[in-house]
Design a protein around this motif. Structure first.
Motif, PDB file in Angstrom:
ATOM      1  N   ALA A 281     -22.384  10.566  50.974  1.00  0.00           N
ATOM      2  CA  ALA A 281     -21.385  11.131  49.841  1.00  0.00           C
ATOM      3  C   ALA A 281     -19.961  11.111  49.812  1.00  0.00           C
ATOM      4  CB  ALA A 281     -21.927  12.573  49.628  1.00  0.00           C
ATOM      5  N   ALA A 282     -19.414  11.128  50.678  1.00  0.00           N
ATOM      6  CA  ALA A 282     -17.859  11.040  50.949  1.00  0.00           C
ATOM      7  C   ALA A 282     -17.500   9.734  50.641  1.00  0.00           C
ATOM      8  CB  ALA A 282     -17.567  11.673  52.324  1.00  0.00           C
ATOM      9  N   LEU A 283     -18.116   8.612  51.203  1.00  0.00           N
ATOM     10  CA  LEU A 283     -17.799   7.230  50.950  1.00  0.00           C
ATOM     11  C   LEU A 283     -17.968   7.089  49.547  1.00  0.00           C
ATOM     12  CD1 LEU A 283     -17.039   4.551  52.550  1.00  0.00           C
ATOM     13  CD2 LEU A 283     -19.378   3.999  52.601  1.00  0.00           C
ATOM     14  N   ALA A 284     -18.876   7.527  48.689  1.00  0.00           N
ATOM     15  CA  ALA A 284     -19.229   7.046  47.429  1.00  0.00           C
ATOM     16  C   ALA A 284     -18.012   7.838  46.695  1.00  0.00           C
ATOM     17  CB  ALA A 284     -20.453   7.847  47.043  1.00  0.00           C
ATOM     18  N   ALA A 285     -17.303   9.024  47.147  1.00  0.00           N
ATOM     19  CA  ALA A 285     -16.364   9.661  46.499  1.00  0.00           C
ATOM     20  C   ALA A 285     -15.078   9.105  46.722  1.00  0.00           C
ATOM     21  CB  ALA A 285     -16.221  10.952  46.838  1.00  0.00           C
ATOM     22  N   ALA A 286     -14.944   8.338  47.897  1.00  0.00           N
ATOM     23  CA  ALA A 286     -13.696   7.676  48.387  1.00  0.00           C
ATOM     24  C   ALA A 286     -13.420   6.304  47.678  1.00  0.00           C
ATOM     25  CB  ALA A 286     -13.738   7.646  50.014  1.00  0.00           C
ATOM     26  N   GLN A 287     -14.555   5.479  47.507  1.00  0.00           N
ATOM     27  CA  GLN A 287     -14.514   4.168  46.799  1.00  0.00           C
ATOM     28  C   GLN A 287     -13.954   4.368  45.490  1.00  0.00           C
ATOM     29  OE1 GLN A 287     -16.293   2.355  44.331  1.00  0.00           O
ATOM     30  NE2 GLN A 287     -15.190   0.505  45.094  1.00  0.00           N
ATOM     31  N   PRO A 288     -14.244   5.039  44.767  1.00  0.00           N
ATOM     32  CA  PRO A 288     -13.390   4.946  43.293  1.00  0.00           C
ATOM     33  C   PRO A 288     -11.644   5.302  43.735  1.00  0.00           C
ATOM     34  CG  PRO A 288     -15.218   6.414  43.159  1.00  0.00           C
ATOM     35  CD  PRO A 288     -15.120   5.982  44.550  1.00  0.00           C
ATOM     36  N   GLU A 289     -11.545   6.196  44.371  1.00  0.00           N
ATOM     37  CA  GLU A 289     -10.038   6.593  44.715  1.00  0.00           C
ATOM     38  C   GLU A 289      -9.402   5.479  45.271  1.00  0.00           C
ATOM     39  OE1 GLU A 289      -8.402   9.265  44.277  1.00  0.00           O
ATOM     40  OE2 GLU A 289      -9.850  10.207  43.054  1.00  0.00           O
ATOM     41  N   LEU A 290     -10.065   4.784  46.228  1.00  0.00           N
ATOM     42  CA  LEU A 290      -9.402   3.376  46.683  1.00  0.00           C
ATOM     43  C   LEU A 290      -9.072   2.409  45.507  1.00  0.00           C
ATOM     44  CD1 LEU A 290     -11.316   2.806  50.035  1.00  0.00           C
ATOM     45  CD2 LEU A 290      -8.870   3.012  49.837  1.00  0.00           C
ATOM     46  N   ALA A 291     -10.175   2.288  44.709  1.00  0.00           N
ATOM     47  CA  ALA A 291     -10.016   1.349  43.460  1.00  0.00           C
ATOM     48  C   ALA A 291      -8.852   2.027  42.700  1.00  0.00           C
ATOM     49  CB  ALA A 291     -11.357   1.301  42.987  1.00  0.00           C
ATOM     50  N   ARG A 292      -8.776   3.250  42.334  1.00  0.00           N
ATOM     51  CA  ARG A 292      -7.716   3.563  41.475  1.00  0.00           C
ATOM     52  C   ARG A 292      -6.484   3.454  42.066  1.00  0.00           C
ATOM     53  NH1 ARG A 292      -9.777   8.504  41.177  1.00  0.00           N
ATOM     54  NH2 ARG A 292     -11.217   8.000  39.456  1.00  0.00           N
ATOM     55  N   GLY A 293      -6.033   3.656  43.501  1.00  0.00           N
ATOM     56  CA  GLY A 293      -5.018   3.166  44.142  1.00  0.00           C
ATOM     57  C   GLY A 293      -4.588   1.977  43.759  1.00  0.00           C
ATOM     58  N   VAL A 294      -5.403   0.971  43.908  1.00  0.00           N
ATOM     59  CA  VAL A 294      -5.351  -0.473  43.636  1.00  0.00           C
ATOM     60  C   VAL A 294      -4.749  -0.581  42.279  1.00  0.00           C
ATOM     61  CG1 VAL A 294      -6.087  -2.760  43.719  1.00  0.00           C
ATOM     62  CG2 VAL A 294      -6.981  -1.228  45.383  1.00  0.00           C
ATOM     63  N   ALA A 295      -5.426  -0.104  41.337  1.00  0.00           N
ATOM     64  CA  ALA A 295      -5.029  -0.287  40.083  1.00  0.00           C
ATOM     65  C   ALA A 295      -3.912   0.176  39.704  1.00  0.00           C
ATOM     66  CB  ALA A 295      -6.301   0.607  39.120  1.00  0.00           C
ATOM     67  N   LYS A 296      -3.494   1.364  40.410  1.00  0.00           N
ATOM     68  CA  LYS A 296      -1.930   2.020  40.349  1.00  0.00           C
ATOM     69  C   LYS A 296      -0.950   1.442  40.908  1.00  0.00           C
ATOM     70  CE  LYS A 296      -3.584   5.416  37.480  1.00  0.00           C
ATOM     71  NZ  LYS A 296      -3.100   5.438  36.116  1.00  0.00           N
ATOM     72  N   GLY A 297      -1.444   0.481  41.522  1.00  0.00           N
ATOM     73  CA  GLY A 297      -0.469  -0.234  42.389  1.00  0.00           C
ATOM     74  C   GLY A 297       0.345   0.301  43.659  1.00  0.00           C
TER      75      GLY A 297
END
Length: 87
Positions: free
Chosen positions: A49-65
């Protein structure tokens, strides 16, 4: 010291962006720590569950630069590998 109005504004903007970006990176770190804590405790369901929540956060960090694409990919890959090894 900055002399031109442009340079003064750039300093102000850089400080503001550094604060925002620091908060973003801190938020990502918190999500990753939650995954690592769940992995350390051996709780597979919580880790999943924690990994499923972390994955979009990592992707958002990439998108925001604030994170490089490969950095986020590497972190997610390593966490996933540790999760599958938990079984």
């Amino acid at each position: 010291m900055a002399n031109t109005p442009q340079a003064k504004k750039r300093i102000r903007r850089n400080q503001a962006r550094a604060e925002i970006n620091g908060a973003r990176v801190g938020r990502i770190r918190t999500f990753i720590k939650k995954v690592e804590a769940a992995l350390a405790s051996g709780d597979k369901e919580a880790a999943t569950a924690a990994l499923a929540a972390a994955q979009p956060e990592l992707a958002r960090g990439v998108a925001k630069g604030v994170l490089h694409k490969n950095t986020a990919s590497r972190k997610f890959s390593r966490l996933t590998k540790r999760l599958t090894a938990l079984a």
